[in-house]
Design a protein around this motif. Sequence first.
Motif, PDB file in Angstrom:
ATOM      1  N   TRP A 151       0.824  -1.208   0.000  1.00 55.60           N
ATOM      2  CA  TRP A 151       0.000   0.000   0.000  1.00 55.60           C
ATOM      3  C   TRP A 151       0.851   1.248   0.000  1.00 55.60           C
ATOM      4  N   ARG A 152       0.316   2.274  -0.659  1.00 51.87           N
ATOM      5  CA  ARG A 152       0.715   3.650  -0.390  1.00 51.87           C
ATOM      6  C   ARG A 152      -0.564   4.358  -0.016  1.00 51.87           C
ATOM      7  N   ASN A 153      -0.609   4.898   1.179  1.00 51.24           N
ATOM      8  CA  ASN A 153      -1.757   5.650   1.659  1.00 51.24           C
ATOM      9  C   ASN A 153      -1.246   7.030   2.080  1.00 51.24           C
ATOM     10  N   ARG A 154      -1.531   8.022   1.266  1.00 51.39           N
ATOM     11  CA  ARG A 154      -0.964   9.354   1.472  1.00 51.39           C
ATOM     12  C   ARG A 154       0.552   9.242   1.437  1.00 51.39           C
ATOM     13  N   ASP A 155       1.211   9.505   2.587  1.00 51.77           N
ATOM     14  CA  ASP A 155       2.678   9.436   2.641  1.00 51.77           C
ATOM     15  C   ASP A 155       3.167   8.222   3.411  1.00 51.77           C
ATOM     16  N   ARG A 156       2.281   7.257   3.627  1.00 53.85           N
ATOM     17  CA  ARG A 156       2.657   6.046   4.357  1.00 53.85           C
ATOM     18  C   ARG A 156       2.719   4.862   3.408  1.00 53.85           C
ATOM     19  N   PHE A 157       3.693   4.016   3.645  1.00 52.02           N
ATOM     20  CA  PHE A 157       3.886   2.822   2.835  1.00 52.02           C
ATOM     21  C   PHE A 157       3.760   1.615   3.756  1.00 52.02           C
ATOM     22  N   HIS A 190     -11.103  13.749   0.158  1.00 54.93           N
ATOM     23  CA  HIS A 190     -11.317  13.376  -1.243  1.00 54.93           C
ATOM     24  C   HIS A 190     -10.087  12.638  -1.731  1.00 54.93           C
ATOM     25  N   GLY A 191     -10.293  11.651  -2.596  1.00 62.22           N
ATOM     26  CA  GLY A 191      -9.121  10.970  -3.113  1.00 62.22           C
ATOM     27  C   GLY A 191      -9.392  10.081  -4.298  1.00 62.22           C
ATOM     28  N   ASN A 192      -8.294   9.498  -4.745  1.00 60.27           N
ATOM     29  CA  ASN A 192      -8.290   8.535  -5.841  1.00 60.27           C
ATOM     30  C   ASN A 192      -7.476   7.332  -5.394  1.00 60.27           C
ATOM     31  N   GLU A 193      -7.906   6.170  -5.830  1.00 60.60           N
ATOM     32  CA  GLU A 193      -7.171   4.938  -5.538  1.00 60.60           C
ATOM     33  C   GLU A 193      -7.006   4.143  -6.825  1.00 60.60           C
ATOM     34  N   ILE A 226      -4.914  11.341  -1.149  1.00 63.10           N
ATOM     35  CA  ILE A 226      -6.046  11.854  -0.378  1.00 63.10           C
ATOM     36  C   ILE A 226      -5.755  13.282   0.079  1.00 63.10           C
ATOM     37  N   ASN A 227      -6.783  14.131  -0.004  1.00 64.63           N
ATOM     38  CA  ASN A 227      -6.720  15.500   0.504  1.00 64.63           C
ATOM     39  C   ASN A 227      -7.862  15.714   1.487  1.00 64.63           C
ATOM     40  N   ASP A 228      -7.596  16.460   2.557  1.00 67.73           N
ATOM     41  CA  ASP A 228      -8.583  16.720   3.608  1.00 67.73           C
ATOM     42  C   ASP A 228      -8.972  18.196   3.626  1.00 67.73           C
ATOM     43  N   LEU A 229     -10.267  18.457   3.818  1.00 66.58           N
ATOM     44  CA  LEU A 229     -10.774  19.813   3.958  1.00 66.58           C
ATOM     45  C   LEU A 229     -11.613  19.897   5.220  1.00 66.58           C
ATOM     46  N   PRO A 230     -11.389  20.908   6.060  1.00 63.76           N
ATOM     47  CA  PRO A 230     -12.256  21.070   7.226  1.00 63.76           C
ATOM     48  C   PRO A 230     -13.638  21.518   6.766  1.00 63.76           C
ATOM     49  N   ILE A 231     -14.680  20.998   7.399  1.00 61.95           N
ATOM     50  CA  ILE A 231     -16.056  21.385   7.087  1.00 61.95           C
ATOM     51  C   ILE A 231     -16.813  21.598   8.399  1.00 61.95           C
ATOM     52  N   GLU A 232     -17.928  22.258   8.290  1.00 64.45           N
ATOM     53  CA  GLU A 232     -18.830  22.403   9.430  1.00 64.45           C
ATOM     54  C   GLU A 232     -19.729  21.161   9.485  1.00 64.45           C
ATOM     55  N   GLU A 233     -20.132  20.788  10.664  1.00 64.71           N
ATOM     56  CA  GLU A 233     -21.014  19.620  10.797  1.00 64.71           C
ATOM     57  C   GLU A 233     -22.263  19.779   9.934  1.00 64.71           C
ATOM     58  N   ALA A 234     -22.794  20.997   9.844  1.00 72.00           N
ATOM     59  CA  ALA A 234     -23.992  21.253   9.056  1.00 72.00           C
ATOM     60  C   ALA A 234     -23.771  21.015   7.565  1.00 72.00           C
ATOM     61  N   ASP A 235     -22.517  21.013   7.122  1.00 74.22           N
ATOM     62  CA  ASP A 235     -22.188  20.825   5.706  1.00 74.22           C
ATOM     63  C   ASP A 235     -21.963  19.362   5.327  1.00 74.22           C
TER      64      ASP A 235
END
Length: 139
Positions: A46-52, A106-109, A126-135
């Motif tokens: 596996w490669r998951n983000r920056d981990r192998f 969000h990501g691609n595999e 994978i990229n992460d975005l902070p969101i509000e719970e309501a979103d």
Amino acid sequence: MTADVRPPVPPFTEETARAKVRAAEDAWNSRDPERVALAYTEDSVWRNRDRFLTGRAEIRAFLAEKWERELDYRLRKELWAYTGNRISVRFTYEWHDVRGQWWRSHGNEQWEFDAAGLMRRREASINDLPIEEADRTLR
């Protein structure tokens, strides 16, 4: 059929590739590292983000750590492409951390399978975005 066979098996058709993606989504949404790890070969890479990672034991430990950190995890996967023994997916998942901050990832595999339908290689960006719970959109 033995426990080491995970249908559908390659070569994939559109129908069997979609079934493989749905099975992966269902397994990951269980947040059960034991269940999820069984879909991978004993020596899966596996490669998951920056981990192998290499092998089921490392995958299992990684997933246990992931779901301790990524609380109330909910995932959606979508088939992007397939050919022979390979499938590519796009995905989105939502989770919150211990402080209560919600995130959308969000990501691609890219997946590669052995003849028995076990995944022997997984590459994830994978990229992460902070969101509000309501979103939140995934519940």
